[in-house]
Design an enzyme around this catalytic site. Structure first.
Site, mmCIF file in Angstrom:
data_model
loop_
_atom_site.group_PDB
_atom_site.id
_atom_site.type_symbol
_atom_site.label_atom_id
_atom_site.label_comp_id
_atom_site.label_asym_id
_atom_site.label_seq_id
_atom_site.Cartn_x
_atom_site.Cartn_y
_atom_site.Cartn_z
ATOM 1 C CD GLU A 162 -1.262 -2.248 2.248
ATOM 2 O OE1 GLU A 162 -2.056 -2.986 2.834
ATOM 3 O OE2 GLU A 162 -0.020 -2.398 2.320
ATOM 4 C CB CYS A 210 -0.883 -3.730 8.636
ATOM 5 S SG CYS A 210 0.202 -2.411 8.043
ATOM 6 C CB CYS A 234 -0.833 0.094 5.460
ATOM 7 S SG CYS A 234 0.890 -0.347 5.149
#
Length: 156
Positions: A80, A104, A107
Site C-alpha cells: 500500500e 495493516c 498502512c
C-alpha cells in the site's frame, strides 16, 4: 442508466479484475513468506498506481535479510505504501485493492490520509492478523472508508 443490480454486478466484475491484478503484482515481491500487492484506482476507474511489498529502492534484498523475519519487518515497505508513494496526490476518492488481505493498521492510517474512500480485499481468516484487521476495520469505519471483502476467490 444502469439498473442497481447491473451496477452491482458490473462493480463486482471490476473488483475481481483489479484483485487479480493485485495478485499478479504481489508476485513481484522477493519476500519468501508473504507476497502482497496493491492497485489504486481513481473514482472513474483508471489505474493510478500499483505496489508490492519489498525493500526500498537501492537497498539490497539479500537472502539473509529476506529470511530474517525481525530484520525484514524493519526494512520492508508494504504494498500500500509503495502504491501510495507514486500517486502524486491522485488517490483522493479512489479505491485501494489489496491482495492477499486487507491493510495493516499503520498502512490503514496512510490510506485514510491519502483520501482513499473505498478498499477491496479478499477475506483472510489467518488468526495471526485478526487483531490488527479488527483495528484496521474500526479505523476505516470511523473515517468513512467503504469496505468490500470477497470470500472463496480460489484460483480466480
Amino acid at each position: 442508466m444502469i439498473a442497481p443490480i447491473q451496477q452491482s454486478q458490473r462493480q463486482q466484475k471490476w473488483d475481481l479484475r483489479y484483485l487479480q491484478l493485485a495478485k499478479f503484482i504481489a508476485q513481484w515481491s522477493k519476500d519468501p513468506s508473504t507476497k502482497t500487492g496493491a492497485v489504486i484506482v481513481s473514482e472513474d476507474g483508471f489505474i493510478i498506481s500499483v505496489g508490492y511489498n519489498g525493500f526500498p529502492v537501492g537497498v539490497d534484498d539479500t537472502e539473509e535479510r529476506l529470511n530474517n523475519r525481525d530484520l525484514k519487518y524493519k526494512m520492508i515497505v508494504h504494498c500500500e505504501r509503495n502504491a501510495l508513494l507514486t500517486t502524486n496526490g491522485q488517490a483522493k476518492n479512489g479505491t485501494l485493492y489489496t491482495y492477499p488481505f486487507m491493510s495493516c493498521t499503520p498502512c490503514a492510517g496512510m490510506v485514510i490520509q491519502a483520501g482513499i474512500t473505498r478498499i477491496v480485499a479478499p477475506v483472510n481468516d489467518n488468526p495471526r492478523w485478526q487483531e490488527d484487521f479488527k483495528l484496521t476495520k474500526q479505523m476505516f469505519e470511523e473515517a468513512g472508508v467503504e469496505m468490500t471483502f470477497y470470500m472463496n476467490l480460489g484460483e480466480f
